[in-house]
Design a protein around this motif. Structure first.
Motif, PDB file in Angstrom:
ATOM      1  N   ALA A  16      13.345  -0.034  13.117  1.00 21.02           N
ATOM      2  CA  ALA A  16      13.754   0.859  12.551  1.00 21.02           C
ATOM      3  C   ALA A  16      13.245   1.917  13.749  1.00 21.02           C
ATOM      4  CB  ALA A  16      12.833   1.167  11.472  1.00 21.02           C
ATOM      5  N   ASP A  18      11.982   5.081  14.623  1.00 15.85           N
ATOM      6  CA  ASP A  18      11.972   6.320  14.096  1.00 15.85           C
ATOM      7  C   ASP A  18      11.182   7.419  14.947  1.00 15.85           C
ATOM      8  OD1 ASP A  18      12.646   5.856  11.332  1.00 15.85           O
ATOM      9  OD2 ASP A  18      11.078   4.791  11.147  1.00 15.85           O
ATOM     10  N   LYS A  40      18.065   0.706  13.911  1.00 15.74           N
ATOM     11  CA  LYS A  40      18.305   1.673  12.594  1.00 15.74           C
ATOM     12  C   LYS A  40      17.907   2.890  13.386  1.00 15.74           C
ATOM     13  CE  LYS A  40      15.430   2.313   9.048  1.00 15.74           C
ATOM     14  NZ  LYS A  40      15.246   3.692   8.908  1.00 15.74           N
ATOM     15  N   LYS A  69      21.157   7.898   4.078  1.00 12.99           N
ATOM     16  CA  LYS A  69      21.079   8.069   2.522  1.00 12.99           C
ATOM     17  C   LYS A  69      21.883   9.022   1.761  1.00 12.99           C
ATOM     18  CE  LYS A  69      16.393   5.836   2.464  1.00 12.99           C
ATOM     19  NZ  LYS A  69      16.195   6.032   4.064  1.00 12.99           N
ATOM     20  N   THR A 127      11.175   2.781  -2.444  1.00 13.20           N
ATOM     21  CA  THR A 127       9.732   2.393  -2.771  1.00 13.20           C
ATOM     22  C   THR A 127       8.807   3.208  -2.887  1.00 13.20           C
ATOM     23  OG1 THR A 127      10.064   2.058  -0.372  1.00 13.20           O
ATOM     24  CG2 THR A 127      10.662  -0.050  -1.849  1.00 13.20           C
ATOM     25  N   VAL A 164      19.751  -1.950   0.100  1.00 12.59           N
ATOM     26  CA  VAL A 164      18.014  -1.872   0.445  1.00 12.59           C
ATOM     27  C   VAL A 164      17.113  -2.077  -0.584  1.00 12.59           C
ATOM     28  CG1 VAL A 164      16.622  -0.481   1.857  1.00 12.59           C
ATOM     29  CG2 VAL A 164      18.889   0.159   2.052  1.00 12.59           C
ATOM     30  N   PRO A 186      13.092  -3.228   4.271  1.00 10.39           N
ATOM     31  CA  PRO A 186      11.696  -2.802   4.873  1.00 10.39           C
ATOM     32  C   PRO A 186      10.409  -3.286   4.206  1.00 10.39           C
ATOM     33  CG  PRO A 186      12.929  -1.149   3.676  1.00 10.39           C
ATOM     34  CD  PRO A 186      13.370  -2.307   3.408  1.00 10.39           C
ATOM     35  N   ARG A 189       5.326  -6.758   7.587  1.00 10.84           N
ATOM     36  CA  ARG A 189       4.244  -6.600   8.563  1.00 10.84           C
ATOM     37  C   ARG A 189       4.023  -8.250   8.972  1.00 10.84           C
ATOM     38  NH1 ARG A 189       6.058  -2.427   8.619  1.00 10.84           N
ATOM     39  NH2 ARG A 189       4.751  -0.322   8.253  1.00 10.84           N
ATOM     40  N   GLN A 198       2.921   1.288   3.841  1.00 11.51           N
ATOM     41  CA  GLN A 198       3.739   0.663   3.017  1.00 11.51           C
ATOM     42  C   GLN A 198       2.841  -0.173   2.020  1.00 11.51           C
ATOM     43  OE1 GLN A 198       6.902   0.521   2.971  1.00 11.51           O
ATOM     44  NE2 GLN A 198       7.876   0.673   4.884  1.00 11.51           N
ATOM     45  N   VAL A 216      13.943  -4.996   8.260  1.00  6.86           N
ATOM     46  CA  VAL A 216      13.821  -3.599   8.919  1.00  6.86           C
ATOM     47  C   VAL A 216      12.382  -3.361   9.171  1.00  6.86           C
ATOM     48  CG1 VAL A 216      14.298  -1.280   8.760  1.00  6.86           C
ATOM     49  CG2 VAL A 216      15.813  -2.653   7.469  1.00  6.86           C
ATOM     50  N   GLY A 218       9.824  -1.210  11.820  1.00  4.10           N
ATOM     51  CA  GLY A 218       9.442  -0.157  12.368  1.00  4.10           C
ATOM     52  C   GLY A 218       8.366  -0.336  13.419  1.00  4.10           C
ATOM     53  N   ARG A 219       7.354   0.433  12.829  1.00  2.00           N
ATOM     54  CA  ARG A 219       5.960   0.538  13.535  1.00  2.00           C
ATOM     55  C   ARG A 219       5.334  -0.776  14.355  1.00  2.00           C
ATOM     56  NH1 ARG A 219       3.758   4.324   9.040  1.00  2.00           N
ATOM     57  NH2 ARG A 219       5.132   2.917   7.843  1.00  2.00           N
ATOM     58  N   PRO A 220       5.447  -2.073  13.513  1.00  2.00           N
ATOM     59  CA  PRO A 220       4.873  -3.353  14.204  1.00  2.00           C
ATOM     60  C   PRO A 220       5.486  -3.366  15.515  1.00  2.00           C
ATOM     61  CG  PRO A 220       5.404  -3.605  11.640  1.00  2.00           C
ATOM     62  CD  PRO A 220       6.104  -2.175  12.121  1.00  2.00           C
TER      63      PRO A 220
END
Ligand code: C5P
Length: 241
Positions: A16, A18, A40, A69, A127, A164, A186, A189, A198, A216, A218-220
């Motif tokens: 992801a 972002d 993504k 979306k 979510t 998703v 998503p 972790r 999350q 999916v 992202g930050r990790p």
């Protein structure tokens, strides 16, 4: 109809991305010399950088999940999907809450003259929406899991390729809609990582055990000191290496 895009590897890690400008996105991709991760692109980057960023990333040889979306009347979504289809993305999405006629129109818009199209998946309930919020704001009284499965079945009935969802819902979605119906999940972790915002997280290995087709993450990866090492660790855990 069988499409080129359906030949995508069935299981994969999607990063992801972002970021809020092209420069950050391209600098991040420059870190990867040996591999071309599936990425993504979400609303933030797309609205900031426009379709050009999709072309630039595609030209570098990455597969792209364009996470916009869509949710509007069928005719509007159909026309918007036709535009997205011309961007040659591999995977895109909409809200199942737009109902079956909207999802059918989206597929029509997405399908190119040669019959090929990107894969199309649906967001069931976000979510960030819990059962209490759903009851209070949407007047939906049924249990959240039942709503998620009902929306997944609607997506399947409309001809979509998957949803998703949380990795925790992947098995029930496959049981309801078939093992070939994609679960893109998503909320992943590392066991020793930060959950951040999350709420219900699983590790890459656990997501694989639960039947997620695409995770999916992202930050990790994007915020890691060494993003390439974090990406490789995610793949190793997800593919069980
Ligand atoms: O950084 P992190 O791994 O939490 O990123 C997860 C990505 O998946 C973000 O781009 C987020 O917008 C997206 N996403 C999510 N939950 C959903 C749908 C999308 O976290 N239900």
């Amino acid at each position: 109809m069988e499409t080129k895009e359906k030949n995508l590897a069935k299981k994969d890690v999607i990063i992801a991305c972002d970021f809020n400008c092209s420069e950050e996105m391209l600098a991040f991709l420059d870190l990867f010399q040996g591999e071309k991760p599936f990425v993504k692109i979400g609303m933030e980057l797309f609205y900031a950088a426009g379709p050009q960023i999709v072309h630039a990333v595609k030209q570098r040889g990455h597969r792209i999940f364009l996470d916009l979306k869509l949710h509007d009347i069928p005719n509007t979504v159909k026309k918007a999907m036709a535009v997205l289809s011309r961007l040659e993305v591999d995977l895109c999405n909409l809200h199942a809450g737009g109902c079956i006629p909207m999802m059918e129109a989206a597929l029509e818009g997405l399908t190119r003259p040669d019959g090929s199209r990107p894969l199309l998946i649906a967001v069931t309930q976000l979510t960030s929406t819990d059962e209490a919020t759903m009851r209070r704001d949407l007047l939906i009284e049924r249990p959240l899991e039942e709503v998620v499965l009902h929306y997944a079945r609607n997506a399947r009935a409309a001809g979509l390729d998957g949803v998703v969802c949380s990795p925790l819902e992947a098995a029930s979605v496959h049981a309801a809609c078939g093992s070939g119906f994609l679960t893109v999940t998503p909320g992943v972790r590392f066991a020793d990582g930060e959950a951040g915002d999350q709420k219900r997280v699983t590790t890459p290995a656990r997501a694989a055990e639960l039947g997620s087709d695409f995770i999916v993450v992202g930050r990790p990866i994007t915020q890691a000191a060494d993003p390439v090492a974090a990406y490789r660790r995610t793949c190793a855990e997800f593919f069980g290496a």
